[in-house]
Design a protein around this motif. Structure first.
Motif, short mmCIF file in Angstrom:
data_model
loop_
_atom_site.label_atom_id
_atom_site.label_comp_id
_atom_site.label_asym_id
_atom_site.label_seq_id
_atom_site.Cartn_x
_atom_site.Cartn_y
_atom_site.Cartn_z
N VAL A 166 0.84 -1.21 0.00
CA VAL A 166 0.00 0.00 0.00
C VAL A 166 0.87 1.25 0.00
N ARG A 167 1.91 1.27 0.82
CA ARG A 167 2.79 2.44 0.88
C ARG A 167 3.46 2.70 -0.46
N MET A 173 0.83 10.07 -2.93
CA MET A 173 -0.38 10.89 -3.00
C MET A 173 -0.48 11.86 -1.83
N LYS A 174 0.32 11.65 -0.79
CA LYS A 174 0.30 12.56 0.37
C LYS A 174 0.85 13.93 0.02
N ARG A 175 1.51 14.05 -1.15
CA ARG A 175 2.03 15.35 -1.58
C ARG A 175 0.92 16.32 -1.96
N TYR A 190 -11.24 -3.84 2.58
CA TYR A 190 -10.54 -4.85 3.37
C TYR A 190 -9.16 -4.36 3.81
N LEU A 191 -8.60 -3.40 3.08
CA LEU A 191 -7.26 -2.88 3.36
C LEU A 191 -7.30 -1.52 4.06
N THR A 192 -8.44 -1.19 4.66
CA THR A 192 -8.64 0.12 5.27
C THR A 192 -7.55 0.46 6.27
N GLU A 197 -3.30 4.10 7.52
CA GLU A 197 -1.98 4.31 8.13
C GLU A 197 -1.05 5.04 7.18
N VAL A 198 -1.11 4.70 5.91
CA VAL A 198 -0.24 5.35 4.92
C VAL A 198 -0.69 6.80 4.66
N MET A 199 -1.99 7.02 4.51
CA MET A 199 -2.50 8.34 4.12
C MET A 199 -2.62 9.29 5.31
N GLY A 200 -2.77 8.75 6.51
CA GLY A 200 -2.94 9.60 7.69
C GLY A 200 -4.40 9.72 8.07
N GLY A 201 -4.64 9.89 9.36
CA GLY A 201 -6.00 9.91 9.88
C GLY A 201 -6.84 11.09 9.42
#
Length: 271
Positions: A166-167, A173-175, A190-192, A197-201
């Motif tokens: 996922v990372r 995309m966090k940019r 299913y991978l929520t 965790e990768v994108m941030g809360g």
């Protein structure tokens, strides 16, 4: 005697169970017939012609059960085949793209929406079209994630491999000032945990399941076709491939939704 016609739900594999769970929660009296094309998953890398052919084949199979509605719970099949299926049957056909787009536009504050999906869904630009029809100036950042569906079909939801996959796929995309991310494949809820965790809360994850179930409910209510029986429905689950993993994932995901409800598991001769 009143005959309860089912809602037919189809997907390339186990992903559409995310929609089934929400339909069962919102409409517990409705009978569900589910078809997961596990023998031919994933649909994302396939040509539009293949996806069209598979979807037509599954719909032809499900029609024998006289459903009152068809839900295409696969984003790739929705993008490629929904118009064709709508023109070939005389019952309502619901997809998962427009409900997800509506939910995202209602949620975003920055006007920047992320979309992740299969190669076929992203290539079709179906989400970008749906989002811009609702909000012409929305910024859409799209990313195909072809390695996600195989993880889910193996039941690999929370391993180190899952997080790393996922990372590697969406970390960049966090940019962008994304404040909501459409999970543009019904496998992706299913991978929520890993995606969040990768994108941030602070990034809201938009699953189309809840909105799709609302649309199903509204259509059936408008047509006065909501189930009237007080008896528990007997759901039917079909998969075209090896049934053990399919049944394991279905039981894990649906949990209490099917604990008290009779379920029939079948492997049809298709696919």
């Amino acid at each position: 005697m009143f005959v309860q016609h089912p809602i037919a739900v189809l997907d390339s594999g186990v992903g559409g169970l995310t929609v089934v769970k929400e339909v069962m929660r919102q409409l517990p009296r409705e009978k569900i017939i589910y078809f997961g094309d596990t023998a031919r998953t994933p649909y994302g890398p396939r040509t539009p012609q293949e996806v069209m052919g598979f979807t037509r084949e599954i719909v032809s199979y499900l029609i024998q059960y006289q459903p009152k509605m068809i839900v295409i719970a696969c984003n790739t099949a929705t993008a490629v085949a929904m118009s064709d299926i709508r023109s070939s049957v005389d019952i309502p056909v619901v997809g998962v793209i427009n409900p997800g787009a509506r939910a995202a536009i209602g949620r975003t504050s920055t006007g920047c929406v992320g979309v992740i999906g299969t190669e076929g869904t992203i290539r079709s630009e179906a989400y970008e079209i749906a989002l811009r029809e609702l909000s012409p100036h929305v910024q859409v950042i799209s990313q195909a994630c072809p390695r996600f569906v195989p993880l889910v079909e193996r039941g690999n939801f929370r391993s180190r491999e899952t997080y790393d996959t996922v990372r590697d796929a969406i970390g960049h995309m966090k940019r962008y000032p994304i404040d909501c991310l459409i999970l543009g494949c019904t496998h992706y809820p299913y991978l929520t945990d890993a995606i969040s965790e990768v994108m941030g809360g602070e990034v809201a994850l938009i699953s189309s399941a809840e909105e799709t179930a609302r649309e199903v409910s509204a259509i059936l209510q408008d047509k006065r076709e909501l189930a009237r029986s007080n008896q528990l429905p007997v759901h039917q689950f079909f998969c075209s491939g090896e049934p053990c993993m399919f049944r394991l994932i279905a039981n894990q995901w649906l949990g209490e939704q099917i604990e008290l409800t009779p379920v029939v598991w079948q492997v049809p001769t298709i696919g």
